[in-house]
Design a protein around this motif. Sequence first.
Motif, short mmCIF file in Angstrom:
data_model
loop_
_atom_site.label_atom_id
_atom_site.label_comp_id
_atom_site.label_asym_id
_atom_site.label_seq_id
_atom_site.Cartn_x
_atom_site.Cartn_y
_atom_site.Cartn_z
N GLY A 115 3.36 -37.65 10.24
CA GLY A 115 2.50 -38.81 10.44
C GLY A 115 1.35 -38.40 11.34
N GLY A 116 0.25 -39.07 11.26
CA GLY A 116 -0.89 -38.73 12.12
C GLY A 116 -1.43 -37.34 11.84
N GLN A 117 -2.17 -36.82 12.79
CA GLN A 117 -2.79 -35.49 12.69
C GLN A 117 -2.04 -34.52 13.59
OE1 GLN A 117 -5.38 -34.08 11.08
NE2 GLN A 117 -6.03 -35.88 9.95
N ALA A 118 -1.17 -33.70 13.03
CA ALA A 118 -0.44 -32.71 13.83
C ALA A 118 -1.42 -31.65 14.32
CB ALA A 118 0.66 -32.07 12.99
N ARG A 119 -1.55 -31.54 15.66
CA ARG A 119 -2.54 -30.62 16.21
C ARG A 119 -1.96 -29.56 17.13
NH1 ARG A 119 -7.95 -34.03 17.45
NH2 ARG A 119 -8.35 -34.66 15.32
N ALA A 120 -0.78 -29.78 17.64
CA ALA A 120 -0.17 -28.79 18.55
C ALA A 120 1.34 -28.83 18.37
CB ALA A 120 -0.54 -29.09 19.99
N VAL A 121 1.98 -27.69 18.61
CA VAL A 121 3.43 -27.61 18.50
C VAL A 121 3.97 -26.75 19.63
CG1 VAL A 121 3.31 -25.70 16.84
CG2 VAL A 121 5.38 -27.08 16.98
N ALA A 122 5.07 -27.21 20.23
CA ALA A 122 5.77 -26.45 21.27
C ALA A 122 7.25 -26.47 20.91
CB ALA A 122 5.54 -27.07 22.64
N LEU A 123 7.99 -25.47 21.35
CA LEU A 123 9.39 -25.32 20.98
C LEU A 123 10.30 -25.30 22.19
CD1 LEU A 123 8.81 -22.43 18.48
CD2 LEU A 123 9.36 -24.78 17.88
N THR A 127 14.39 -27.26 18.56
CA THR A 127 13.59 -28.48 18.50
C THR A 127 12.12 -28.16 18.68
OG1 THR A 127 15.45 -29.68 19.50
CG2 THR A 127 13.33 -30.79 19.48
N ALA A 128 11.31 -28.71 17.77
CA ALA A 128 9.86 -28.58 17.87
C ALA A 128 9.30 -29.93 18.32
CB ALA A 128 9.26 -28.19 16.53
N PHE A 129 8.32 -29.88 19.18
CA PHE A 129 7.63 -31.07 19.66
C PHE A 129 6.20 -30.97 19.16
CE2 PHE A 129 11.13 -30.10 22.40
CZ PHE A 129 11.76 -31.33 22.56
N VAL A 130 5.78 -31.97 18.40
CA VAL A 130 4.47 -31.92 17.75
C VAL A 130 3.59 -33.03 18.31
CG1 VAL A 130 3.26 -32.06 15.53
CG2 VAL A 130 5.56 -31.05 15.64
N ALA A 131 2.40 -32.64 18.80
CA ALA A 131 1.39 -33.62 19.18
C ALA A 131 0.72 -34.05 17.89
CB ALA A 131 0.38 -33.01 20.14
N ALA A 132 0.95 -35.32 17.49
CA ALA A 132 0.52 -35.79 16.17
C ALA A 132 -0.53 -36.88 16.27
CB ALA A 132 1.74 -36.24 15.36
N GLY A 133 -1.51 -36.68 17.12
CA GLY A 133 -2.63 -37.62 17.22
C GLY A 133 -2.19 -39.04 17.47
N ARG A 158 -2.69 -43.39 23.80
CA ARG A 158 -3.93 -42.80 23.25
C ARG A 158 -3.54 -41.69 22.27
NH1 ARG A 158 -5.78 -46.71 25.42
NH2 ARG A 158 -7.25 -46.82 27.10
N THR A 159 -4.50 -40.93 21.82
CA THR A 159 -4.27 -39.85 20.86
C THR A 159 -3.64 -38.65 21.54
OG1 THR A 159 -6.15 -40.59 19.56
CG2 THR A 159 -5.43 -38.34 19.21
N ALA A 160 -2.53 -38.16 20.98
CA ALA A 160 -1.85 -36.97 21.50
C ALA A 160 -2.43 -35.74 20.82
CB ALA A 160 -0.36 -37.06 21.24
N ILE A 161 -3.04 -34.85 21.62
CA ILE A 161 -3.60 -33.62 21.04
C ILE A 161 -2.96 -32.40 21.69
CG2 ILE A 161 -5.66 -32.27 20.64
CD1 ILE A 161 -7.20 -34.88 20.40
N PRO A 162 -3.23 -32.08 22.95
CA PRO A 162 -2.55 -30.89 23.51
C PRO A 162 -1.11 -31.23 23.87
CG PRO A 162 -4.00 -31.85 25.16
CD PRO A 162 -4.17 -32.66 23.90
N LEU A 163 -0.28 -30.21 23.90
CA LEU A 163 1.14 -30.41 24.18
C LEU A 163 1.69 -29.16 24.82
CD1 LEU A 163 3.89 -31.95 23.68
CD2 LEU A 163 3.97 -30.70 21.53
N HIS A 164 2.46 -29.34 25.90
CA HIS A 164 3.11 -28.21 26.57
C HIS A 164 4.52 -28.63 26.96
CE1 HIS A 164 -0.64 -26.01 26.72
NE2 HIS A 164 -1.20 -27.16 27.01
N VAL A 165 5.44 -27.67 26.95
CA VAL A 165 6.83 -27.90 27.31
C VAL A 165 7.13 -27.07 28.55
CG1 VAL A 165 9.21 -27.56 26.56
CG2 VAL A 165 7.50 -28.33 24.92
N SER A 166 7.76 -27.70 29.54
CA SER A 166 8.14 -26.97 30.75
C SER A 166 9.27 -27.69 31.45
CB SER A 166 6.94 -26.86 31.70
OG SER A 166 7.32 -26.19 32.88
N GLY A 167 10.35 -26.97 31.72
CA GLY A 167 11.45 -27.50 32.51
C GLY A 167 12.00 -28.83 32.04
N GLY A 168 12.20 -28.99 30.74
CA GLY A 168 12.75 -30.24 30.21
C GLY A 168 11.75 -31.37 30.12
#
Length: 172
Positions: A115-123, A127-133, A158-168
Amino acid sequence: RGNIRNPAFLSGWDVADPAKPVQLPVLQEDGMSYEGVDVAHGHIFVGLHDKGLGVFRRGENHALERVATVSGFMNAWGVTARGDVLFVADGIGGLVTLDISKPAEPRILGRTATGGQARAVALEGDTAFVAAGSSGMVVVDVADLSQPKVLTSVKMPRTAIPLHVSGGHRFL
């Protein structure tokens, strides 16, 4: 990303001596826009929007050269490599998984709509976490790379674009 006054280019830095970084030669390809970048197996994987996924390597004199282009993407943005697998946030195409065990011959393994515009992915693990606009953050089970499955999505104000995973934690 580029514009008329500042065309898009791809480059990197040799930091063998951190006190004296040396920029690699700049690569500019007509009509090309470069997005997410990650490195695996000595190759550089780059989202090329509607032009697919570019695979590059350092050639003679450290110049970057394209060794492959993978089609079959709607709008390749963010890329994240882990081992022999590349994860691509593909705009309205969702999340795409690729086998990169032969870096110059990547092949698509699976995909799922986010759904939305997938623009970033972190693992994190399987499990993958996708910033989907406008669809926010989408959580995807990638244990079966041929059939990634959406577990849930989290709406954002708002719109989710960048995405980072750190320490849970997930930062968008």
